[in-house]
Design a protein around this motif. Sequence first.
Motif, mmCIF file in Angstrom:
data_model
loop_
_atom_site.group_PDB
_atom_site.id
_atom_site.type_symbol
_atom_site.label_atom_id
_atom_site.label_comp_id
_atom_site.label_asym_id
_atom_site.label_seq_id
_atom_site.Cartn_x
_atom_site.Cartn_y
_atom_site.Cartn_z
ATOM 1 N N UNK A 1 0.057 5.183 -15.173
ATOM 2 C CA UNK A 1 -1.072 5.672 -15.963
ATOM 3 C C UNK A 1 -0.612 6.750 -16.950
ATOM 4 N N UNK A 2 0.241 7.655 -16.466
ATOM 5 C CA UNK A 2 0.758 8.715 -17.340
ATOM 6 C C UNK A 2 1.571 8.136 -18.495
ATOM 7 N N UNK A 3 2.419 7.153 -18.183
ATOM 8 C CA UNK A 3 3.229 6.533 -19.233
ATOM 9 C C UNK A 3 2.336 5.866 -20.274
ATOM 10 N N UNK A 4 1.277 5.209 -19.791
ATOM 11 C CA UNK A 4 0.348 4.555 -20.715
ATOM 12 C C UNK A 4 -0.345 5.593 -21.598
ATOM 13 N N UNK A 5 -0.795 6.709 -20.981
ATOM 14 C CA UNK A 5 -1.481 7.745 -21.750
ATOM 15 C C UNK A 5 -0.549 8.405 -22.764
ATOM 16 N N UNK B 1 0.833 -1.205 0.000
ATOM 17 C CA UNK B 1 0.000 0.000 0.000
ATOM 18 C C UNK B 1 0.861 1.245 0.000
ATOM 19 N N UNK B 2 1.947 1.198 0.795
ATOM 20 C CA UNK B 2 2.860 2.342 0.836
ATOM 21 C C UNK B 2 3.454 2.598 -0.547
ATOM 22 N N UNK B 3 3.887 1.523 -1.236
ATOM 23 C CA UNK B 3 4.486 1.691 -2.559
ATOM 24 C C UNK B 3 3.488 2.264 -3.556
ATOM 25 N N UNK B 4 2.194 1.922 -3.364
ATOM 26 C CA UNK B 4 1.175 2.422 -4.289
ATOM 27 C C UNK B 4 0.775 3.862 -3.998
ATOM 28 N N UNK B 5 0.937 4.282 -2.743
ATOM 29 C CA UNK B 5 0.437 5.609 -2.361
ATOM 30 C C UNK B 5 1.534 6.651 -2.165
ATOM 31 N N UNK B 6 2.803 6.209 -2.002
ATOM 32 C CA UNK B 6 3.884 7.177 -1.789
ATOM 33 C C UNK B 6 4.151 7.956 -3.072
ATOM 34 N N UNK B 7 4.263 9.258 -2.961
ATOM 35 C CA UNK B 7 4.501 10.109 -4.125
ATOM 36 C C UNK B 7 6.009 10.246 -4.342
ATOM 37 N N UNK B 8 6.524 9.540 -5.337
ATOM 38 C CA UNK B 8 7.951 9.562 -5.645
ATOM 39 C C UNK B 8 8.301 10.825 -6.439
ATOM 40 N N UNK B 9 9.387 11.504 -6.092
ATOM 41 C CA UNK B 9 9.794 12.685 -6.865
ATOM 42 C C UNK B 9 10.272 12.294 -8.255
ATOM 43 N N UNK B 10 10.078 13.196 -9.202
ATOM 44 C CA UNK B 10 10.510 12.953 -10.576
ATOM 45 C C UNK B 10 12.033 12.877 -10.646
ATOM 46 N N UNK C 1 5.800 15.124 -8.680
ATOM 47 C CA UNK C 1 5.867 13.907 -7.867
ATOM 48 C C UNK C 1 4.551 13.164 -8.014
ATOM 49 N N UNK C 2 4.624 11.837 -8.027
ATOM 50 C CA UNK C 2 3.403 11.055 -8.197
ATOM 51 C C UNK C 2 3.636 9.654 -7.651
ATOM 52 N N UNK C 3 2.545 8.902 -7.500
ATOM 53 C CA UNK C 3 2.640 7.511 -7.077
ATOM 54 C C UNK C 3 3.111 6.663 -8.251
#
Length: 262
Positions: A230-234, A205-214, A222-224
């Motif tokens: 999702x961004x890469x897919x889009x 859960x932490x890995x899915x919710x932690x916002x990693x810096x670019x 920064x994003x999860x």
Amino acid sequence: MAWRVARSLDTLLAQFNARYPNRSKVSDGSIGDAAHASRSSDHNPWYGPGIVTARDFTHDPANGMDIDRLTDELAASRDPRIKYIIANGYILDSRPGNNPWRWVRYTGSNPHTKHFHLSVMPNASADDPRPWNLPSFGNASPAPAPAPAPAPTPEDADVQFHDTFPNKTNGKPISLGDALGFIDKNSHETRGMVQEIRDEVRKAVFELTYRHPSRVAGSEYADTMLGYSVNADRYGYELSKRMDALEKNVAKLVAFVEGQAK
């Protein structure tokens, strides 16, 4: 915005300073910096009229401030003011649903090896100024003596740990004491397995919710991991559409050039 630290934490700070006057304070802290302000943190003055409900205390065993010993004493005190403690890669949370009063692995980015973190409950107890009852301060109350075991009743007085009964699984006799020991051992192992599963789930859960810096230089984004995926897919889908359009335009350009050559 005006802010202050919870009075219970001020009391603990004063007790540490009085008990260990030469202790290092290099990693002490109360209100958080900009990094804390950008996320949910008890170092922010979020409770009540601008009250910070967390403090950090520097690890300095040479001068008495051994965070391993002190956090174990805090945990053993079961002080109702405690919300959670973090030290040396472990966290203890007092709240129901969070393995209350048990040390578990901490998966945050800062393992807290140079100081320990103490958060107090966001309620009236945060401002309870009574001294903290720790052995290191010399004011810990002795543990209450265990209650005497009740005398056996007439109904069960004739059942003893060494008495044996038929084992319904294999037919061999088993004593009451062995049966209870087997149950206790398996119950302990099951609790350990459940704890490991809970730790893995919390880590996931932490890995899915932690916002990693670019990792892009100069970017403040920064994003999860899910958000990045999702961004890469889009962006990949949009890029493929642009490539298709570019191929069509190139084909038209080639046809035009070939037509002019004729």
